[in-house]
Design a protein around this motif. Structure first.
Motif, PDB file in Angstrom:
ATOM      1  N   ILE A   1      55.773  39.973  48.751  1.00 44.13           N
ATOM      2  CA  ILE A   1      55.973  40.401  50.134  1.00 44.13           C
ATOM      3  C   ILE A   1      57.384  40.955  50.249  1.00 44.13           C
ATOM      4  N   VAL A   2      57.511  42.087  50.923  1.00 46.05           N
ATOM      5  CA  VAL A   2      58.850  42.596  51.203  1.00 46.05           C
ATOM      6  C   VAL A   2      59.028  42.622  52.715  1.00 46.05           C
ATOM      7  N   LEU A   3      60.197  42.144  53.144  1.00 45.89           N
ATOM      8  CA  LEU A   3      60.539  42.130  54.567  1.00 45.89           C
ATOM      9  C   LEU A   3      61.650  43.153  54.796  1.00 45.89           C
ATOM     10  N   PRO A   4      61.457  44.063  55.759  1.00 42.41           N
ATOM     11  CA  PRO A   4      62.455  45.125  55.975  1.00 42.41           C
ATOM     12  C   PRO A   4      63.641  44.610  56.778  1.00 42.41           C
ATOM     13  N   VAL A   5      64.836  44.863  56.287  1.00 38.92           N
ATOM     14  CA  VAL A   5      66.016  44.342  56.987  1.00 38.92           C
ATOM     15  C   VAL A   5      66.828  45.467  57.628  1.00 38.92           C
ATOM     16  N   THR A   6      67.637  45.064  58.588  1.00 42.08           N
ATOM     17  CA  THR A   6      68.462  46.006  59.324  1.00 42.08           C
ATOM     18  C   THR A   6      69.696  46.402  58.522  1.00 42.08           C
ATOM     19  N   THR A   7      70.241  47.559  58.843  1.00 41.41           N
ATOM     20  CA  THR A   7      71.579  47.938  58.373  1.00 41.41           C
ATOM     21  C   THR A   7      72.584  47.263  59.309  1.00 41.41           C
ATOM     22  N   PRO A   8      73.885  47.272  58.945  1.00 39.87           N
ATOM     23  CA  PRO A   8      74.862  46.662  59.845  1.00 39.87           C
ATOM     24  C   PRO A   8      74.852  47.284  61.244  1.00 39.87           C
ATOM     25  N   PHE A   9      74.476  48.541  61.347  1.00 42.54           N
ATOM     26  CA  PHE A   9      74.545  49.250  62.628  1.00 42.54           C
ATOM     27  C   PHE A   9      73.466  48.808  63.611  1.00 42.54           C
ATOM     28  N   GLU A  10      72.485  48.068  63.135  1.00 42.07           N
ATOM     29  CA  GLU A  10      71.338  47.700  63.957  1.00 42.07           C
ATOM     30  C   GLU A  10      71.346  46.226  64.332  1.00 42.07           C
ATOM     31  N   THR A  11      72.454  45.560  64.066  1.00 41.48           N
ATOM     32  CA  THR A  11      72.508  44.129  64.372  1.00 41.48           C
ATOM     33  C   THR A  11      73.941  43.749  64.758  1.00 41.48           C
ATOM     34  N   VAL A  12      74.157  42.463  64.874  1.00 36.46           N
ATOM     35  CA  VAL A  12      75.435  41.938  65.371  1.00 36.46           C
ATOM     36  C   VAL A  12      76.040  41.080  64.266  1.00 36.46           C
ATOM     37  N   GLY A  13      77.359  41.035  64.217  1.00 37.98           N
ATOM     38  CA  GLY A  13      77.924  40.165  63.187  1.00 37.98           C
ATOM     39  C   GLY A  13      79.437  40.089  63.233  1.00 37.98           C
ATOM     40  N   ILE A  14      79.967  39.389  62.246  1.00 33.40           N
ATOM     41  CA  ILE A  14      81.414  39.216  62.101  1.00 33.40           C
ATOM     42  C   ILE A  14      81.713  39.152  60.601  1.00 33.40           C
ATOM     43  N   ASN A  15      82.751  39.863  60.187  1.00 37.81           N
ATOM     44  CA  ASN A  15      83.055  39.921  58.757  1.00 37.81           C
ATOM     45  C   ASN A  15      84.532  39.739  58.476  1.00 37.81           C
ATOM     46  N   VAL A  16      84.811  39.064  57.367  1.00 36.33           N
ATOM     47  CA  VAL A  16      86.173  38.977  56.838  1.00 36.33           C
ATOM     48  C   VAL A  16      86.115  39.332  55.354  1.00 36.33           C
ATOM     49  N   SER A  17      87.291  39.446  54.761  1.00 40.72           N
ATOM     50  CA  SER A  17      87.387  39.893  53.373  1.00 40.72           C
ATOM     51  C   SER A  17      87.887  38.768  52.480  1.00 40.72           C
ATOM     52  N   TYR A  18      87.593  38.869  51.193  1.00 39.99           N
ATOM     53  CA  TYR A  18      88.198  37.919  50.240  1.00 39.99           C
ATOM     54  C   TYR A  18      89.486  38.510  49.671  1.00 39.99           C
ATOM     55  N   TRP A  19      90.006  39.555  50.318  1.00 37.62           N
ATOM     56  CA  TRP A  19      91.199  40.231  49.793  1.00 37.62           C
ATOM     57  C   TRP A  19      92.209  40.496  50.910  1.00 37.62           C
ATOM     58  N   HIS A  20      91.804  41.304  51.925  1.00 38.39           N
ATOM     59  CA  HIS A  20      92.745  41.553  53.015  1.00 38.39           C
ATOM     60  C   HIS A  20      92.590  40.470  54.097  1.00 38.39           C
ATOM     61  N   TYR A  21      93.385  40.593  55.168  1.00 37.84           N
ATOM     62  CA  TYR A  21      93.469  39.495  56.151  1.00 37.84           C
ATOM     63  C   TYR A  21      92.969  39.888  57.538  1.00 37.84           C
ATOM     64  N   TRP A  22      92.047  40.838  57.569  1.00 41.65           N
ATOM     65  CA  TRP A  22      91.513  41.294  58.854  1.00 41.65           C
ATOM     66  C   TRP A  22      90.151  40.682  59.126  1.00 41.65           C
ATOM     67  N   MET A  23      89.833  40.554  60.424  1.00 43.07           N
ATOM     68  CA  MET A  23      88.489  40.132  60.841  1.00 43.07           C
ATOM     69  C   MET A  23      87.886  41.294  61.633  1.00 43.07           C
ATOM     70  N   ASN A  24      86.672  41.683  61.286  1.00 34.65           N
ATOM     71  CA  ASN A  24      86.033  42.846  61.905  1.00 34.65           C
ATOM     72  C   ASN A  24      84.776  42.442  62.676  1.00 34.65           C
ATOM     73  N   ALA A  25      84.698  42.919  63.924  1.00 34.29           N
ATOM     74  CA  ALA A  25      83.469  42.703  64.697  1.00 34.29           C
ATOM     75  C   ALA A  25      82.430  43.729  64.278  1.00 34.29           C
ATOM     76  N   ASN A  26      81.182  43.328  64.294  1.00 33.97           N
ATOM     77  CA  ASN A  26      80.085  44.268  64.055  1.00 33.97           C
ATOM     78  C   ASN A  26      79.179  44.289  65.285  1.00 33.97           C
ATOM     79  N   GLU A  27      79.242  45.405  66.011  1.00 38.32           N
ATOM     80  CA  GLU A  27      78.400  45.548  67.204  1.00 38.32           C
ATOM     81  C   GLU A  27      77.077  46.215  66.829  1.00 38.32           C
ATOM     82  N   GLN A  28      76.064  45.943  67.641  1.00 40.51           N
ATOM     83  CA  GLN A  28      74.816  46.673  67.456  1.00 40.51           C
ATOM     84  C   GLN A  28      75.000  48.063  68.065  1.00 40.51           C
TER      85      GLN A  28
END
Lengths: 733, 206
Positions: A466-493
């Protein structure tokens, strides 16, 4: 005459007959999947902008500004508010419109009739959930627990909300998990033994460095945004040294490039250390006050290491070692960036420990612009609310069972009492990315059900039920940080999810709903919820304090990105190390606990044998991240086929010319691909870039064995893979 | 034999074909049995004109004679061509043929959307499935044809056909014919291609 026969009556008969036959109303009957009368409000045709976050497994983790017109993305670019992204995306990030709007995305839940057959039928989400939930409940009934269900999920999407997949499986009981990472374990353990954890300085501080060594790192390809700061440092006179077996694009930018024999970096570091000790160029005050075990380390070095030995071992001339050692030890601050590739060896962790020691004894740790920089996790302290619901009441057992992600196929096959019968794969492509893919396939063959959630068809989806289709970042909501730089980025739908795609979090809620419908109380994961409310639950007081922002909503309203407090951007500035002693540990009892030498010693490199004499390295490719991006045709337009790089002298020995097909083989398997002759690789080494190439039915992992690196079990639960200790023979095909 | 356009494309027959293919691309024919396919052929044969074209006649015969095996693999082939999860072998989206980058939801899609809106229609859940999916384009034409009350409906039909469906429909059919592995998808592509050819040659929208 003929025309007369086609009467109005006949037409009605024909159309009506078709509708009756199909058991459907006539087309245009306002079916939900057709045309409907226009809604009163016209869609917003004005330009809007949204903030998105690139969630891929990449140092740079960019903040994106997305322009949307008429509900569709018309432009993406980097967010200027983020001083690391600096308003620019990389070549991969610029392909996001294609990733969203390619006609070839996975659009609907589908079921394959016959694993690997390519015979797919479309199913509804409800059917997909029902098949999966029934299987899960059947397994629980048959085995008394849910351990036969195995999750293999990792780094395809680091949106914090994507941990919902782990949370959903924890919410049904104890399951089997692919544990560890093929990425950084040996180096992370090394830094954990030395300093308590891996913790890097802010890469923007390259501009504060007086001297930079990029040690086995190729940021020109893998961290394009870091190159800006490195180039700026060079502009103001900082010397850039690149140490690498390959003449990389980054090496081409260096003031000095040092070609080193693979897997001997520890010898180079120890040779430099010997010189620094002999010349008294180390910081005695620092090692006395902030470290333990320095004297034992001095004894080891004086007894076992000479610069001559290091020169012999590494292929780097003695005068060069001495000069680099002196320059490094006398420049303050001096900055080392250790790449991940350097530790993908059977002696990788011990090599990182030696480089750490070099930085420590010259007191370059804890200094702005300095550091021995590898990876960090200081900004990742979210609530991980999606993983907080716990097992249902009455669940049998005590804990999840782990199999090693880095020897996944073999360990799944070995698992007994109970065996593994179902696999859930998300944010991963194990058949392309794991060593010994044929063994992974055998493990797949043992499954009753394989469910894969993904964006595009790949080798793992090809082998799923079974394959379930997933959204790209542009189609959902989220929050991201890096394992290198020190910024936090919001991800809006930014746009409506295309087709029937869902985020991993929505899938978790949907499956929980179905599980509870079929058996009340069988899953503790919430069955509904607003994505913005979910993401707000990731914020806690520590995150608020660290970033000075109250909420996700405040973040998105104020530029979409924010940098952590300066206080955390200099690693170990307070010199309070997280080791058992609280100091830097040249001598680590913790290392001994895990079966290693207590000191940063040189461990002999893995050697070639006569049958397979050529080292085969698989570094990261500039147009992809693991198996992501490079299958996108925009990037395929630049390079659409894999190749094996070799030195012209090696090619000549085997009568191989440019573009000749070459068979690259060892005990694990073989592949046949065209040769590319280049003097950027050493004469005893060939290079095949890591990733997944569309339309070829092999990957560079076909002859990578599941040979473990030396470290990883302390900080990551499992050792890494010695990807670059892969030896092969070649012949013209 | 030669068939004049006037005798071939009467409105009723035209509407019927739009209806047939709209159902086809909506997936409504995927579950038909052999017997039902025979019935579909009978219904098509009521409109004798297209069936008099040799290629169409052959395809109708193929549909009449489909085997159980053909029926079983029809959906798989249909999905390989139009649905996925693989790279589509014959994309059903106009924009993927017509813009340089081959993307969906581009300017062509908005142009199609404007046609729909002009007659007071839109795709349900607009923005979820690109408006220029062939299913919607066929449904739009069917709607325009069946609503003589729409002002300028003949011009709208003609313009939409010329500016949109006929601009890419043949390439779409060609891709199906190149990639089809099943007699049903192959036969339906032949019938669609011939139908579009008749539509393209039909100057009189009577």
């Amino acid at each position: 005459m003929l025309a007369d026969n086609v009467s109005r009556r006949t037409f009605l008969k024909g159309s009506a007959a078709l509708s009756t036959l199909l058991g459907l109303g006539a087309i245009g009957s306002k079916a939900t999947n057709g045309l409907v009368p226009t809604a009163a409000a016209k869609s917003n045709s004005q330009k809007q902008q949204f903030f998105n976050a690139c969630p891929r497994n990449c140092y740079d983790t960019c903040s994106i500004v997305t322009t949307v017109e008429d509900g569709r993305i018309t432009f993406v670019t980097g967010n200027e508010n983020n001083h690391y992204t600096k308003g620019r995306l990389c070549v991969k990030g610029n392909t996001y419109p294609r990733i969203v709007y390619s006609p070839d995305r996975i659009k609907y839940p589908m079921r394959q009739k016959g694993r690997g057959s390519g015979n797919w039928e479309r199913i509804s989400w409800d059917e997909a959930y029902t098949i999966i939930a029934k299987k899960m409940l059947d397994i629980k009934k048959e085995y008394g627990n849910t351990l036969p269900i195995c999750l293999n999920k990792y780094s395809g999407n680091f949106n914090i909300l994507n941990y919902a997949t782990e949370g959903m499986l924890s919410s049904i009981g104890f399951t089997t998990r692919a544990q560890g990472t093929p990425c950084d374990p040996a180096g992370s353990d090394a830094q954990a033994f030395d300093m308590g954890t891996a913790y890097n300085n802010d890469p923007e501080q390259f501009m504060d460095a007086e001297y930079i060594i990029l040690w086995g790192a190729n940021p020109a390809w893998t961290s394009a945004h870091s190159m800006y700061f490195i180039e700026q440092a060079k502009e103001k006179g900082t010397k850039l040294v690149v140490i690498d077996p390959l003449i990389t694009q980054t090496a081409s930018k260096a003031d000095e490039y040092i070609q080193i024999k693979p897997s001997t970096d520890g010898a180079l570091a120890l040779g430099m250390i010997r010189y620094i000790m002999d010349q008294h160029l180390y910081d005695e005050e620092w090692v006395n006050n902030h470290a333990i075990g320095f004297h034992e380390f001095v004894s080891y070095v004086k007894k076992n290491i000479t610069v001559e030995w290091a020169a012999e071992k590494t292929g780097v001339p003695k005068p060069v070692i001495e000069r680099i050692a002196r320059e490094y030890a006398t420049s303050k601050p001096a900055n080392i960036w250790i790449g991940f590739g350097m530790q993908r060896h059977t002696n990788g962790g011990s090599m990182v420990r030696a480089i750490d020691a070099l930085a420590a004894l010259t007191s370059n740790i804890g200094k702005k612009g300095g550091g021995v920089n590898y990876i960090g996790g200081e900004t990742w302290g979210f609530n991980y609310h999606t993983m907080s619901f716990g097992a249902p009441e009455g669940t049998e057992g005590e804990a999840d069972r782990y199999v090693n992600m880095n020897n996944f196929g073999a360990q799944v096959l070995d698992a007994q009492d109970p065996p593994i019968k179902m696999m859930w794969i998300a944010c991963r492509n194990p058949i392309a990315q794991d060593p010994e893919p044929n063994v992974v396939k055998k493990a797949f063959d043992q499954m009753d059900l394989i469910v894969t959630a993904d964006l595009y068809m790949n080798q793992t989806v090809e082998y799923s039920d079974i394959v379930l289709p997933v959204t790209t970042p542009f189609e959902t909501v989220g929050i991201n940080v890096s394992y290198w730089h020190y910024w936090m980025n919001a991800n809006e739908q930014a746009i409506k999810p295309l087709y029937e795609t869902k985020s991993d979090l929505e899938i978790a809620m949907g499956l929980s709903k179905k599980l509870n419908e079929l058996e009340a109380g069988s899953c503790t994961f919430p069955v509904s919820g607003n994505l913005v409310e979910w993401v707000e639950k990731e914020f806690n007081d520590d995150i608020r304090k660290l970033f000075g922002v109250k909420s996700w909503d405040e973040l998105r309203k104020n530029g979409g990105t924010v940098k952590a407090s300066e206080k955390v951007t200099v690693a170990w500035e307070d010199l309070k190390f997280r080791t058992p002693s609280g100091k830097y540990e040249f001598f680590s009892k913790k290392a001994v606990e895990y079966g290693h030498h207590p000191l940063p010693v040189f461990i002999e490199e893995y050697k070639a044998n006569n049958e397979y004499p050529i080292r085969c390295i698989s570094p990261h490719w500039k147009l992809g991240i693991h198996s992501q991006f490079q299958h996108i045709d925009w990037l395929g337009a630049i390079q659409d086929h894999p190749f094996v790089e070799m030195h012209p002298d090696l090619a000549k020995k085997y009568s191989i010319r440019e573009n000749d097909m070459v068979n690259v083989r060892n005990e694990a398997g073989y592949l046949t691909l065209p040769a590319k002759l280049t003097k950027t690789v050493p004469v005893d080494t060939v290079v095949m870039y890591e990733g997944w190439w569309k339309d070829v039915h092999y990957t560079e992992n076909f002859n990578v064995k599941a040979l473990p690196s030396d470290m990883g079990d302390y900080s990551k639960g499992q050792r890494g893979i010695a990807f670059h200790d892969n030896f092969v023979k070649i012949e013209k095909a | 034999m030669t068939i004049t356009q006037e005798t071939v494309m009467k409105p009723e027959e035209r509407s019927f074909y739009y209806q047939l293919f709209c159902h086809y691309y909506r997936g409504d024919l995927l579950q038909l049995t052999r017997k039902q396919w025979k019935q579909v052929v009978q219904i098509i044969k009521e409109y004798q004109y297209t069936s008099l074209l040799d290629e169409v006649a052959q395809s109708l015969q193929v549909l009449e004679e489909v085997t159980e095996r053909n029926i079983q693999t029809f959906e798989y082939d249909y999905n390989r061509l139009f649905v996925g999860p693989n790279k589509l072998l014959a994309s059903p989206f106009e924009s993927s043929y017509r813009n340089y980058e081959g993307n969906v939801l581009q300017q062509e899609t908005l142009n199609v959307r404007n046609f729909y809106r002009y007659v007071g229609l839109q795709v349900a859940n607009e923005g979820q499935i690109p408006d220029d999916h062939i299913q919607f384009e066929l449904e739009f034409i069917l709607h325009v044809l069946s609503q003589p009350t729409i002002e300028d409906h003949r011009q709208i039909y003609k313009m939409f056909l010329e500016k949109h469906l006929l601009q890419w429909g043949f390439k779409h059919c060609e891709l199906i014919l190149q990639n089809s592995q099943n007699p049903i998808t192959h036969a339906m592509a032949v019938i669609l291609k011939e139908f579009l050819q008749l539509e393209g040659g039909n100057k009189d929208v009577s």
